[in-house]
Design a protein around this motif. Structure first.
Motif, PDB file in Angstrom:
ATOM      1  N   LEU A 166      18.093 -60.226 -49.146  1.00  0.00           N
ATOM      2  CA  LEU A 166      17.794 -59.586 -50.437  1.00  0.00           C
ATOM      3  C   LEU A 166      18.946 -59.781 -51.416  1.00  0.00           C
ATOM      4  O   LEU A 166      18.712 -59.969 -52.620  1.00  0.00           O
ATOM      5  CB  LEU A 166      17.523 -58.093 -50.225  1.00  0.00           C
ATOM      6  CG  LEU A 166      16.291 -57.727 -49.393  1.00  0.00           C
ATOM      7  CD1 LEU A 166      16.156 -56.218 -49.293  1.00  0.00           C
ATOM      8  CD2 LEU A 166      15.031 -58.339 -49.995  1.00  0.00           C
ATOM      9  N   GLN A 167      20.181 -59.723 -50.921  1.00  0.00           N
ATOM     10  CA  GLN A 167      21.329 -59.939 -51.803  1.00  0.00           C
ATOM     11  C   GLN A 167      21.384 -61.378 -52.294  1.00  0.00           C
ATOM     12  O   GLN A 167      21.756 -61.643 -53.440  1.00  0.00           O
ATOM     13  CB  GLN A 167      22.622 -59.584 -51.060  1.00  0.00           C
ATOM     14  CG  GLN A 167      23.864 -59.634 -51.925  1.00  0.00           C
ATOM     15  CD  GLN A 167      23.888 -58.561 -52.990  1.00  0.00           C
ATOM     16  OE1 GLN A 167      23.258 -57.516 -52.825  1.00  0.00           O
ATOM     17  NE2 GLN A 167      24.602 -58.812 -54.066  1.00  0.00           N
ATOM     18  N   GLN A 168      21.005 -62.309 -51.443  1.00  0.00           N
ATOM     19  CA  GLN A 168      21.012 -63.721 -51.829  1.00  0.00           C
ATOM     20  C   GLN A 168      19.970 -64.001 -52.901  1.00  0.00           C
ATOM     21  O   GLN A 168      20.203 -64.818 -53.804  1.00  0.00           O
ATOM     22  CB  GLN A 168      20.767 -64.590 -50.598  1.00  0.00           C
ATOM     23  CG  GLN A 168      20.780 -66.083 -50.887  1.00  0.00           C
ATOM     24  CD  GLN A 168      20.497 -66.912 -49.652  1.00  0.00           C
ATOM     25  OE1 GLN A 168      20.273 -66.363 -48.570  1.00  0.00           O
ATOM     26  NE2 GLN A 168      20.498 -68.222 -49.792  1.00  0.00           N
ATOM     27  N   HIS A 169      18.820 -63.339 -52.816  1.00  0.00           N
ATOM     28  CA  HIS A 169      17.739 -63.535 -53.784  1.00  0.00           C
ATOM     29  C   HIS A 169      17.617 -62.313 -54.693  1.00  0.00           C
ATOM     30  O   HIS A 169      16.501 -61.896 -55.025  1.00  0.00           O
ATOM     31  CB  HIS A 169      16.422 -63.784 -53.045  1.00  0.00           C
ATOM     32  CG  HIS A 169      16.442 -65.001 -52.178  1.00  0.00           C
ATOM     33  ND1 HIS A 169      16.212 -66.275 -52.656  1.00  0.00           N
ATOM     34  CD2 HIS A 169      16.701 -65.148 -50.855  1.00  0.00           C
ATOM     35  CE1 HIS A 169      16.303 -67.147 -51.676  1.00  0.00           C
ATOM     36  NE2 HIS A 169      16.591 -66.489 -50.560  1.00  0.00           N
ATOM     37  N   ALA A 170      18.752 -61.749 -55.068  1.00  0.00           N
ATOM     38  CA  ALA A 170      18.732 -60.566 -55.935  1.00  0.00           C
ATOM     39  C   ALA A 170      18.129 -60.922 -57.292  1.00  0.00           C
ATOM     40  O   ALA A 170      18.273 -62.038 -57.794  1.00  0.00           O
ATOM     41  CB  ALA A 170      20.137 -60.011 -56.102  1.00  0.00           C
ATOM     42  N   MET A 171      17.476 -59.951 -57.880  1.00  0.00           N
ATOM     43  CA  MET A 171      16.792 -60.128 -59.163  1.00  0.00           C
ATOM     44  C   MET A 171      17.643 -59.533 -60.272  1.00  0.00           C
ATOM     45  O   MET A 171      18.238 -58.463 -60.104  1.00  0.00           O
ATOM     46  CB  MET A 171      15.422 -59.448 -59.095  1.00  0.00           C
ATOM     47  CG  MET A 171      14.525 -59.740 -60.269  1.00  0.00           C
ATOM     48  SD  MET A 171      12.889 -59.026 -60.001  1.00  0.00           S
ATOM     49  CE  MET A 171      12.087 -59.539 -61.518  1.00  0.00           C
ATOM     50  N   GLY A 172      17.718 -60.202 -61.375  1.00  0.00           N
ATOM     51  CA  GLY A 172      18.507 -59.712 -62.493  1.00  0.00           C
ATOM     52  C   GLY A 172      17.977 -58.403 -63.039  1.00  0.00           C
ATOM     53  O   GLY A 172      16.767 -58.258 -63.256  1.00  0.00           O
ATOM     54  N   GLY A 173      18.857 -57.461 -63.268  1.00  0.00           N
ATOM     55  CA  GLY A 173      18.444 -56.161 -63.788  1.00  0.00           C
ATOM     56  C   GLY A 173      18.010 -55.176 -62.739  1.00  0.00           C
ATOM     57  O   GLY A 173      17.564 -54.080 -63.082  1.00  0.00           O
ATOM     58  N   VAL A 174      18.120 -55.529 -61.458  1.00  0.00           N
ATOM     59  CA  VAL A 174      17.715 -54.651 -60.361  1.00  0.00           C
ATOM     60  C   VAL A 174      18.936 -54.415 -59.472  1.00  0.00           C
ATOM     61  O   VAL A 174      19.552 -55.362 -58.990  1.00  0.00           O
ATOM     62  CB  VAL A 174      16.559 -55.251 -59.542  1.00  0.00           C
ATOM     63  CG1 VAL A 174      16.170 -54.334 -58.397  1.00  0.00           C
ATOM     64  CG2 VAL A 174      15.361 -55.517 -60.435  1.00  0.00           C
ATOM     65  N   GLY A 175      19.289 -53.144 -59.275  1.00  0.00           N
ATOM     66  CA  GLY A 175      20.411 -52.788 -58.429  1.00  0.00           C
ATOM     67  C   GLY A 175      19.956 -52.261 -57.083  1.00  0.00           C
ATOM     68  O   GLY A 175      18.872 -51.685 -56.963  1.00  0.00           O
ATOM     69  N   MET A 176      20.796 -52.456 -56.057  1.00  0.00           N
ATOM     70  CA  MET A 176      20.456 -52.035 -54.703  1.00  0.00           C
ATOM     71  C   MET A 176      21.601 -51.243 -54.099  1.00  0.00           C
ATOM     72  O   MET A 176      22.769 -51.473 -54.409  1.00  0.00           O
ATOM     73  CB  MET A 176      20.159 -53.250 -53.807  1.00  0.00           C
ATOM     74  CG  MET A 176      18.947 -54.047 -54.200  1.00  0.00           C
ATOM     75  SD  MET A 176      18.677 -55.402 -53.032  1.00  0.00           S
ATOM     76  CE  MET A 176      20.153 -56.384 -53.331  1.00  0.00           C
ATOM     77  N   ARG A 177      21.245 -50.314 -53.215  1.00  0.00           N
ATOM     78  CA  ARG A 177      22.220 -49.558 -52.418  1.00  0.00           C
ATOM     79  C   ARG A 177      21.573 -49.236 -51.082  1.00  0.00           C
ATOM     80  O   ARG A 177      20.489 -48.662 -51.030  1.00  0.00           O
ATOM     81  CB  ARG A 177      22.632 -48.268 -53.130  1.00  0.00           C
ATOM     82  CG  ARG A 177      23.653 -47.441 -52.335  1.00  0.00           C
ATOM     83  CD  ARG A 177      24.144 -46.268 -53.180  1.00  0.00           C
ATOM     84  NE  ARG A 177      23.042 -45.389 -53.533  1.00  0.00           N
ATOM     85  CZ  ARG A 177      22.628 -44.355 -52.792  1.00  0.00           C
ATOM     86  NH1 ARG A 177      23.220 -44.111 -51.627  1.00  0.00           N
ATOM     87  NH2 ARG A 177      21.639 -43.596 -53.189  1.00  0.00           N
ATOM     88  N   ALA A 178      22.241 -49.631 -49.992  1.00  0.00           N
ATOM     89  CA  ALA A 178      21.663 -49.509 -48.651  1.00  0.00           C
ATOM     90  C   ALA A 178      22.459 -48.496 -47.831  1.00  0.00           C
ATOM     91  O   ALA A 178      23.690 -48.488 -47.871  1.00  0.00           O
ATOM     92  CB  ALA A 178      21.633 -50.857 -47.938  1.00  0.00           C
ATOM     93  N   GLU A 179      21.739 -47.665 -47.097  1.00  0.00           N
ATOM     94  CA  GLU A 179      22.327 -46.728 -46.137  1.00  0.00           C
ATOM     95  C   GLU A 179      21.885 -47.170 -44.741  1.00  0.00           C
ATOM     96  O   GLU A 179      20.718 -47.015 -44.382  1.00  0.00           O
ATOM     97  CB  GLU A 179      21.878 -45.296 -46.419  1.00  0.00           C
ATOM     98  CG  GLU A 179      22.325 -44.755 -47.773  1.00  0.00           C
ATOM     99  CD  GLU A 179      21.816 -43.354 -48.026  1.00  0.00           C
ATOM    100  OE1 GLU A 179      21.098 -42.823 -47.140  1.00  0.00           O
ATOM    101  OE2 GLU A 179      22.127 -42.790 -49.091  1.00  0.00           O
ATOM    102  N   VAL A 180      22.821 -47.707 -43.980  1.00  0.00           N
ATOM    103  CA  VAL A 180      22.511 -48.275 -42.664  1.00  0.00           C
ATOM    104  C   VAL A 180      22.915 -47.275 -41.594  1.00  0.00           C
ATOM    105  O   VAL A 180      24.017 -46.709 -41.631  1.00  0.00           O
ATOM    106  CB  VAL A 180      23.231 -49.618 -42.470  1.00  0.00           C
ATOM    107  CG1 VAL A 180      22.875 -50.222 -41.115  1.00  0.00           C
ATOM    108  CG2 VAL A 180      22.878 -50.580 -43.591  1.00  0.00           C
ATOM    109  N   TRP A 181      22.028 -47.067 -40.624  1.00  0.00           N
ATOM    110  CA  TRP A 181      22.283 -46.163 -39.497  1.00  0.00           C
ATOM    111  C   TRP A 181      22.752 -46.994 -38.313  1.00  0.00           C
ATOM    112  O   TRP A 181      22.139 -48.007 -37.970  1.00  0.00           O
ATOM    113  CB  TRP A 181      21.022 -45.399 -39.122  1.00  0.00           C
ATOM    114  CG  TRP A 181      20.539 -44.467 -40.190  1.00  0.00           C
ATOM    115  CD1 TRP A 181      19.894 -44.796 -41.343  1.00  0.00           C
ATOM    116  CD2 TRP A 181      20.672 -43.042 -40.211  1.00  0.00           C
ATOM    117  NE1 TRP A 181      19.618 -43.686 -42.077  1.00  0.00           N
ATOM    118  CE2 TRP A 181      20.078 -42.586 -41.408  1.00  0.00           C
ATOM    119  CE3 TRP A 181      21.228 -42.127 -39.342  1.00  0.00           C
ATOM    120  CZ2 TRP A 181      20.037 -41.250 -41.740  1.00  0.00           C
ATOM    121  CZ3 TRP A 181      21.171 -40.777 -39.679  1.00  0.00           C
ATOM    122  CH2 TRP A 181      20.595 -40.353 -40.859  1.00  0.00           C
TER     123      TRP A 181
END
Length: 260
Positions: A166-181
């Motif tokens: 998902l980070q490699q194909h990130a879309m402009g104007g869209v932010g991400m934040r992941a919480e990994v268990w």
């Protein structure tokens, strides 16, 4: 699903069969939504070139990209990752969430439906005119749309590969934040305490935390005694002898120190 979102480029229109008669309103750039009734007519133009060995075409079946993203059902519902996505454009946000769901499906990660989080609304008041016209203001508004995706019962390496994709194909104007268990075996606390004690004692065997503190205190005391010994030797003449100072009374009775 009664309507489909299809790009109406000039190339796709020229590729249509000559017998296909489409309404002008459906092919206008202002209304990209095409009716389901004319979808079977434009389907051949949207698909790649067919060969004699291609399977038969069913005009009533839409491509997979037009359908809802497939999902794998969770088995034990053990949380693996929670992905928070936000953007100013809800269209771009929903498109990227759909892409993330399809990527999770093909990586074998059970993923749930996107949850709509509360939209953050920010308003800014800007003066329309400078100088004395304080009351003439214009209000601007900015909305931040948010979505959340939860995954379960996935291997940590698969989750990390999903996030990297998902980070490699990130879309402009869209932010991400992941919480990994992450999960560890029982007894992790004891192993961490043992590693901490091992680091404090510097690799010594059979020495506890209390013994380590006592040895540190003894080392400080030994260094202090060495410093005192060196200073005493210097004062006794073995080192640099201190200059002799005697007191001399001046005319006004004040004591002045004179070095001999």
């Amino acid at each position: 699903m009664s309507r489909f979102l299809v790009s109406t480029s000039s190339r796709a229109v020229r590729a249509l069969p000559s017998a296909a008669v489409l309404p002008a309103r459906a092919l206008s750039t202002s209304s990209p939504l095409l009716s389901y009734n004319i979808y079977p007519q434009i389907l051949p133009a949207l698909l790649p070139t067919r060969t004699p060995h291609s399977p038969p075409l069913d005009p009533s079946t839409a491509p997979k990209s037009f359908l809802l993203p497939p999902r794998l059902p969770p088995t034990h519902r053990i949380p693996a990752c929670t992905l928070h996505v936000r953007a100013f454009s809800p269209t771009a946000l929903d498109f990227f969430v759909d892409f993330a769901q399809r990527a999770a499906y093909h990586l074998g990660i059970p993923c749930g439906n996107p949850a709509r989080l509360p939209t953050r609304v920010e308003r800014f008041a800007v003066l329309k005119s400078p100088f004395v016209h304080k009351k003439a203001q214009e209000i601007f508004e900015r909305k931040t749309h948010k979505r959340a995706l939860k995954t379960w019962d996935a291997d940590p390496q698969a989750v990390q590969r999903w996030l990297d994709y998902l980070q490699q194909h990130a879309m402009g104007g869209v932010g991400m934040r992941a919480e990994v268990w992450e999960y560890e075996e029982i007894g992790l606390g004891k192993r961490m305490m043992a590693r901490a004690e091992e680091g404090l004692r510097g690799g010594g065997a059979g020495v506890g935390v209390a013994d380590t503190a006592a040895s540190a205190e003894a080392e400080v005391r030994r260094l202090a005694e060495e410093i005192v010994k060196v200073e005493m030797e210097r004062l006794q003449g073995k080192g640099d002898a201190p200059e002799e100072v005697k007191e001399v009374k001046g005319k006004e009775g004040k004591k002045d120190k004179v070095k001999e």
